[in-house]
Motif scaffolding. Structure first.
Motif, PDB file in Angstrom:
ATOM      1  N   LEU A 136     -15.879 -11.697 -22.305  1.00 58.56           N
ATOM      2  CA  LEU A 136     -16.653 -13.060 -22.535  1.00 58.56           C
ATOM      3  C   LEU A 136     -18.378 -12.868 -21.791  1.00 58.56           C
ATOM      4  CD1 LEU A 136     -13.394 -15.024 -21.633  1.00 58.56           C
ATOM      5  CD2 LEU A 136     -14.424 -14.951 -24.083  1.00 58.56           C
ATOM      6  N   ILE A 173     -20.735 -18.913 -19.496  1.00 55.71           N
ATOM      7  CA  ILE A 173     -20.761 -18.967 -21.370  1.00 55.71           C
ATOM      8  C   ILE A 173     -20.774 -19.695 -21.771  1.00 55.71           C
ATOM      9  CG2 ILE A 173     -19.106 -16.906 -21.385  1.00 55.71           C
ATOM     10  CD1 ILE A 173     -16.693 -19.848 -22.320  1.00 55.71           C
ATOM     11  N   ASP A 174     -21.866 -19.296 -23.702  1.00 53.87           N
ATOM     12  CA  ASP A 174     -22.006 -19.801 -24.331  1.00 53.87           C
ATOM     13  C   ASP A 174     -20.695 -20.756 -25.134  1.00 53.87           C
ATOM     14  OD1 ASP A 174     -24.530 -20.542 -24.032  1.00 53.87           O
ATOM     15  OD2 ASP A 174     -24.740 -18.489 -24.862  1.00 53.87           O
ATOM     16  N   LEU A 175     -20.963 -22.372 -25.105  1.00 55.71           N
ATOM     17  CA  LEU A 175     -19.444 -22.965 -25.881  1.00 55.71           C
ATOM     18  C   LEU A 175     -19.610 -22.520 -27.097  1.00 55.71           C
ATOM     19  CD1 LEU A 175     -18.855 -26.043 -22.994  1.00 55.71           C
ATOM     20  CD2 LEU A 175     -17.511 -23.867 -23.848  1.00 55.71           C
ATOM     21  N   ALA A 176     -18.395 -22.239 -27.890  1.00 56.21           N
ATOM     22  CA  ALA A 176     -18.782 -22.378 -29.463  1.00 56.21           C
ATOM     23  C   ALA A 176     -18.899 -23.288 -30.215  1.00 56.21           C
ATOM     24  CB  ALA A 176     -17.269 -21.486 -30.154  1.00 56.21           C
ATOM     25  N   LEU A 219     -13.004 -24.557 -17.813  1.00 55.04           N
ATOM     26  CA  LEU A 219     -13.794 -24.493 -17.656  1.00 55.04           C
ATOM     27  C   LEU A 219     -14.634 -25.370 -16.949  1.00 55.04           C
ATOM     28  CD1 LEU A 219     -14.431 -25.147 -21.903  1.00 55.04           C
ATOM     29  CD2 LEU A 219     -15.128 -22.644 -20.473  1.00 55.04           C
ATOM     30  N   PHE A 261     -16.282 -20.175 -17.129  1.00 56.87           N
ATOM     31  CA  PHE A 261     -15.131 -19.890 -17.607  1.00 56.87           C
ATOM     32  C   PHE A 261     -14.742 -19.524 -16.717  1.00 56.87           C
ATOM     33  CE2 PHE A 261     -11.400 -17.929 -19.632  1.00 56.87           C
ATOM     34  CZ  PHE A 261     -10.906 -18.671 -20.030  1.00 56.87           C
TER      35      PHE A 261
END
Lengths: 163, 66
Positions: free
Chosen positions: A124, A57-60, A20, A79
Motif C-alpha cells: 500500500l 495512501i492515495d485513495l482510489a 482511515l 491507512f
C-alpha cells in the motif's frame, strides 16, 4: 473462527479493524491517534495480536465525511489496521466508539484469522506505486573497451580487398 | 486446466489489504473478472469478491476505473 465450548459459550474471536485517518493530522498526531485506538480497544477488553502503523495512501476515489456540520472531502488518508481478539459482545461498543471518532474517516471490522494474512510486503505504500527511475550505470574504466586501431584497420582492409 | 492462483501459492486467506494480488483479478475498468478468466475455484472466487469489495470500501481499490 468461532470456537464453542461444550457448554455452548462462545469464546473470543479474532477480528481486524482497518481504519482511515484524516490526512490533516501531523505526523506525531497520527501516531497518537493510532495509540488512542489501541488503548480504546484494550479498554473494551480486546487483546491486541498484530498491527500496522498508519501510512499515507492515495485513495482510489474521493471520500466525504461530515465534520462539525461541514462536508469534508478527502483524496488521501492514513491507512492502518489492528488485529485483535475480543468476545463478540464487546464488538458493538468498539463499533460505536469508532463511529463517533472524529479523526476516523472510515473503518471496517472484519472477522479474520490469527495467522499473518498479508503476503506482499507494504503493497500500500505510496512509493511502491510510483515508477522507479531507471538506474544509470556509470561507465567504469574496466567497462570501456580498449579499441586497437590497428586491428580495426586490418579488418577493414580484409573486407575491402577483393579476393 | 488453469491452476487456481491462491491454491498454487498456498494462500488460504485472501486479504483485502493485498492490493497487488487483488489487482490481478480486475479488468481495466476495475471490475472483478469472471471465474472463467480468473481460473479460480468457486470457493476462492467468492472469497476474492468479498476481499475486493472490502478493499473498495476502504478506498484501496476503485469502484470504477476510467
Amino acid at each position: 473462527m468461532e470456537k464453542e465450548t461444550i457448554e455452548g459459550a462462545v469464546t473470543a474471536r479474532v477480528y481486524e479493524l482497518g481504519y482511515l485517518l484524516v490526512p490533516t493530522l501531523a505526523e506525531e498526531k497520527v501516531r497518537d491517534a493510532a495509540q488512542k485506538i489501541k488503548d480504546t480497544l484494550s479498554q473494551f477488553g480486546a487483546t491486541l495480536l498484530s498491527e500496522d502503523s498508519p501510512i499515507s495512501i492515495d485513495l482510489a476515489y474521493t471520500m466525504a465525511k461530515t465534520i462539525e456540520n461541514k462536508k469534508e472531502k478527502f483524496d488521501e488518508a492514513y491507512f492502518g489496521w489492528i488485529k485483535f481478539e475480543v468476545l463478540p459482545e464487546g464488538l458493538a461498543s468498539i463499533k460505536n466508539w469508532c463511529d463517533n471518532e472524529v479523526d476516523i474517516i472510515r473503518f471496517i471490522i472484519i472477522k479474520t484469522v490469527r495467522e499473518n494474512t498479508v503476503s506482499s510486503k507494504r503493497s500500500l505504500a505510496k512509493d511502491s506505486t510510483k515508477k522507479k527511475q531507471p538506474v544509470l550505470v556509470e561507465e567504469t574504466e574496466a567497462s570501456k573497451q580498449v579499441i586497437d586501431e590497428k586491428v580495426i584497420d586490418e579488418q577493414i582492409e580484409e573486407l575491402v580487398t577483393p579476393k | 486446466m488453469k491452476q487456481d492462483y491462491f491454491s498454487s501459492n498456498n494462500i488460504k486467506y485472501i486479504d483485502y489489504k493485498d492490493v497487488d494480488i487483488l489487482k490481478k483479478f480486475l479488468n481495466p475498468n476495475g471490475r472483478i473478472t469472471g471465474k472463467r478468466r480468473s481460473g479460480l475455484t468457486a470457493k476462492n472466487q467468492r472469497k476474492l469478491a468479498t476481499a475486493v469489495k472490502h478493499s473498495r470500501f476502504m478506498g484501496l481499490l476503485p469502484f470504477i476505473a476510467k
